[in-house]
Design an enzyme around this catalytic site. Structure first.
Site, PDB file in Angstrom:
ATOM      1  N   GLU A  75       0.814  -1.215   0.000  1.00 44.90           N
ATOM      2  CA  GLU A  75       0.000   0.000   0.000  1.00 44.90           C
ATOM      3  C   GLU A  75       0.854   1.274   0.000  1.00 44.90           C
ATOM      4  OE1 GLU A  75      -2.974   0.138  -0.609  1.00 44.90           O
ATOM      5  OE2 GLU A  75      -4.080  -1.560   0.211  1.00 44.90           O
ATOM      6  N   HIS A  94      -2.535   2.499   8.774  1.00 41.14           N
ATOM      7  CA  HIS A  94      -3.610   1.823   8.032  1.00 41.14           C
ATOM      8  C   HIS A  94      -3.962   0.537   8.758  1.00 41.14           C
ATOM      9  CE1 HIS A  94      -5.940  -0.351   5.214  1.00 41.14           C
ATOM     10  NE2 HIS A  94      -4.948  -1.042   4.663  1.00 41.14           N
TER      11      HIS A  94
END
Length: 218
Positions: A75, A94
């Site tokens: 990511e 995250h």
């Protein structure tokens, strides 16, 4: 080891994320922007309970690896895009926390339901649009979902919280999960009362002073 202090901060944040039940397995990722504009980020497929500071990867904002033997998080584009668009953000967390993920599936925005929601996260938590994990499209949607707030829920995925330091980013992720749980429970009971707009504005102004005072406690 380059950026030893920053790597340890990211590693400790990973451990706090697991301790707070904000993720399971190797899902979720964390990064920190360095003072000279590089990024310390968790590696892909990380076992956070066994990771070391040296496992954390150092890259520039274009993804070039500066130091580290492992592949940076899948990511990473999302992290880079947030840093490019939010100069105030120095840390990103995250998570795949349960209640936030429930709202990611139901596509429910969290309004400012409690004072800490407003103080830590902003005037609510938007659900960002869906895109495939790891893509630039997803990264752009997350930036859009964040806007000027400190958290967004990623549709059918998880959540992202940000802060001007790692401590604030972690606390924001914890408050987000708490707020999601409160919101879901309140909806089940039938009524969700939302803070007045003028109070939300005042609470957002109080946030920095409150957190600075809170950080002074030993």
């Amino acid at each position: 080891m380059l950026y030893e202090n920053e790597r340890n901060i990211v590693l400790n944040a990973c451990r706090e994320m697991v301790k707070s039940n904000l993720t399971v397995g190797s899902w979720g990722n964390i990064s920190m922007r360095t003072s000279d504009g590089n990024v310390v980020i968790t590696p892909s497929g990380t076992n956070y309970s066994k990771s070391t500071a040296e496992d954390m990867v150092v890259t520039d904002l274009n993804g070039k690896i500066i130091d580290g033997d492992l592949k940076p998080s899948s990511e990473r584009l999302m992290h880079y895009e947030i840093y490019r668009n939010r100069k105030d953000v120095m840390a990103i967390v995250h998570t795949h926390s349960i209640y936030s993920s429930v709202l990611s599936v139901t596509d429910d925005r969290i309004p400012p339901v409690t004072e800490d929601t407003a103080m830590l996260l902003g005037n609510g938590v938007n659900v960002s649009k869906y895109a495939l994990t790891g893509t630039l499209e997803l990264a752009k949607y997350v930036v859009e979902g964040l806007s000027s707030n400190n958290a967004t829920i990623m549709k059918n995925h998880g959540a992202v919280s940000v802060g001007k330091d790692m401590e604030r980013a972690i606390v924001a992720s914890q408050v987000l999960e708490k707020s999601a749980k409160i919101f879901i429970t309140a909806k089940l009971l039938g009524t969700v009362n939302v803070l007045p707009d003028q109070d939300v504005t005042e609470l957002m102004k109080m946030s920095d002073n409150y957190l600075n005072q809170w950080k002074n406690w030993k």
